[in-house]
Motif scaffolding. Structure first.
Motif, short mmCIF file in Angstrom:
data_model
loop_
_atom_site.label_atom_id
_atom_site.label_comp_id
_atom_site.label_asym_id
_atom_site.label_seq_id
_atom_site.Cartn_x
_atom_site.Cartn_y
_atom_site.Cartn_z
N TYR A 1 18.82 11.02 -3.21
CA TYR A 1 19.28 10.30 -2.01
C TYR A 1 18.13 10.11 -1.01
CZ TYR A 1 21.97 9.22 2.20
OH TYR A 1 22.45 8.63 3.34
N ARG A 2 17.35 11.16 -0.79
CA ARG A 2 16.24 11.06 0.16
C ARG A 2 15.19 10.06 -0.30
NH1 ARG A 2 17.10 16.75 0.68
NH2 ARG A 2 15.50 17.16 -0.91
N MET A 3 14.91 10.02 -1.61
CA MET A 3 13.93 9.06 -2.13
C MET A 3 14.40 7.62 -1.91
SD MET A 3 12.27 10.64 -5.62
CE MET A 3 13.68 11.52 -6.27
N VAL A 4 15.69 7.38 -2.18
CA VAL A 4 16.24 6.04 -1.99
C VAL A 4 16.26 5.68 -0.51
CG1 VAL A 4 18.29 4.60 -2.26
CG2 VAL A 4 17.62 6.16 -4.10
N GLU A 5 16.69 6.63 0.33
CA GLU A 5 16.75 6.37 1.77
C GLU A 5 15.37 6.04 2.33
OE1 GLU A 5 18.95 8.51 5.52
OE2 GLU A 5 17.71 9.77 4.23
N LYS A 6 14.35 6.74 1.87
CA LYS A 6 12.98 6.50 2.33
C LYS A 6 12.47 5.14 1.90
CE LYS A 6 8.46 8.78 2.35
NZ LYS A 6 7.66 9.94 1.82
N ASP B 1 0.82 -1.21 0.00
CA ASP B 1 0.00 0.00 0.00
C ASP B 1 0.85 1.26 0.00
OD1 ASP B 1 -2.25 -1.57 0.05
OD2 ASP B 1 -2.46 -1.49 2.24
N SER B 2 2.13 1.12 0.39
CA SER B 2 3.02 2.28 0.45
C SER B 2 3.92 2.39 -0.77
CB SER B 2 3.90 2.19 1.71
OG SER B 2 3.12 2.12 2.88
N ARG B 3 3.60 1.67 -1.84
CA ARG B 3 4.54 1.61 -2.95
C ARG B 3 4.71 2.95 -3.65
NH1 ARG B 3 2.22 -1.96 -7.99
NH2 ARG B 3 0.92 -0.36 -8.94
N GLN B 4 3.76 3.86 -3.45
CA GLN B 4 3.95 5.19 -4.02
C GLN B 4 5.14 5.89 -3.38
OE1 GLN B 4 1.38 4.29 -2.19
NE2 GLN B 4 0.97 5.80 -0.58
N ASP B 5 5.56 5.41 -2.20
CA ASP B 5 6.72 5.99 -1.52
C ASP B 5 8.01 5.23 -1.82
OD1 ASP B 5 5.12 7.92 -0.22
OD2 ASP B 5 4.60 6.48 1.33
N CYS B 6 7.94 4.21 -2.66
CA CYS B 6 9.10 3.34 -2.90
C CYS B 6 9.60 3.50 -4.33
CB CYS B 6 8.73 1.88 -2.63
SG CYS B 6 10.16 0.77 -2.64
N VAL B 7 10.90 3.62 -4.48
CA VAL B 7 11.48 3.78 -5.82
C VAL B 7 12.20 2.52 -6.29
CG1 VAL B 7 11.72 6.29 -5.64
CG2 VAL B 7 13.59 4.82 -4.84
N PHE B 8 11.98 1.40 -5.57
CA PHE B 8 12.62 0.15 -5.95
C PHE B 8 11.66 -0.80 -6.66
CE2 PHE B 8 15.48 0.90 -2.13
CZ PHE B 8 16.58 1.24 -2.89
N ARG B 9 12.18 -1.44 -7.70
CA ARG B 9 11.54 -2.61 -8.28
C ARG B 9 12.58 -3.72 -8.26
NH1 ARG B 9 8.94 0.09 -13.62
NH2 ARG B 9 11.08 0.81 -13.81
N VAL B 10 12.16 -4.91 -7.98
CA VAL B 10 13.12 -5.96 -7.67
C VAL B 10 12.76 -7.28 -8.35
CG1 VAL B 10 13.51 -4.91 -5.39
CG2 VAL B 10 11.91 -6.81 -5.61
#
Length: 204
Positions: free
Chosen positions: A91-96, A30-39
């Motif tokens: 950096y902040r996006m990745v850290e989050k 549900d929080s994927r809008q805050d995530c910049v990773f795909r794996v």
């Protein structure tokens, strides 16, 4: 229309297709809008990597391969002119997103088999602060292939370019052992969940 904006528009349409063929999973629930990773899970085929915490990544180990959602990141930072401010925003996006990655690994059905995480990039500023270690591919052919695939991202992400700047860039592996990843970021995820729960109760 600026060339970069045109490329972003085209890339935005092609991205779901590329994502499908690369078999990438967008994490975060549900929080994927805050995530910049795909794996995706991958079997490591490189040389042995000896990490600072004593972990060893060996051939055929199971790793979580991380891919940044580049089109989303570039949309977020395209209006930022300062190279320093742009780097800080990325950096902040990745850290989050790191705690969400820790949660994904901790709850994965194959978590006992996963040895760590790995990514490959030409944009490696500040990665050691996030807990990653750097390793460099040995194969010239592989490095050439990755430079060709990563170079468009590098061009779009850069605010200024020069021949010297381009020549100085290297393709680098970013690696972190699972235990380090979970211990470093899982506590942060629990804290975020507690804050969310408090906010939800306050609204009721």
């Amino acid at each position: 229309m600026p060339v970069r904006l045109l490329v972003l528009m085209i890339w935005n349409y092609l991205d779901p297709v590329c994502n499908f063929f690369r078999r990438l999973e967008w994490i975060g629930g549900d929080s994927r809008q805050d995530c910049v990773f795909r794996v995706r899970l991958t079997t490591y085929k490189g040389r042995e990597l000896f990490l600072q915490d004593g972990s060893v990544i060996k051939k055929n180990d199971c790793l979580v391969k991380i891919h940044l959602h580049n089109i989303r990141i570039l949309k977020e930072v395209r209006r930022i002119k300062s190279p320093l401010q742009r780097a800080r925003a990325i950096y902040r996006m990745v850290e989050k997103s790191m705690p969400l990655l820790a949660d994904y690994i901790s709850n994965h059905p194959q978590k006992d088999s996963i040895k760590g995480i790995i990514g490959i990039t030409m944009l490696d500023k500040g990665v050691t602060q996030l807990g990653f270690e750097k390793a460099y591919p040995k194969s010239r052919l592989y490095k050439m292939f990755k430079v060709l695939t990563q170079f468009p991202i590098f061009l779009l992400a850069s605010t200024s370019l020069s021949l010297r700047h381009i020549r100085s860039q290297k393709t680098v592996y970013l690696v972190m052992a699972k235990e380090k990843m979970v211990s470093k970021y899982h506590a942060a995820l629990e804290e975020l969940q507690e804050v969310s729960a408090v906010s939800a109760n306050a609204e009721q």
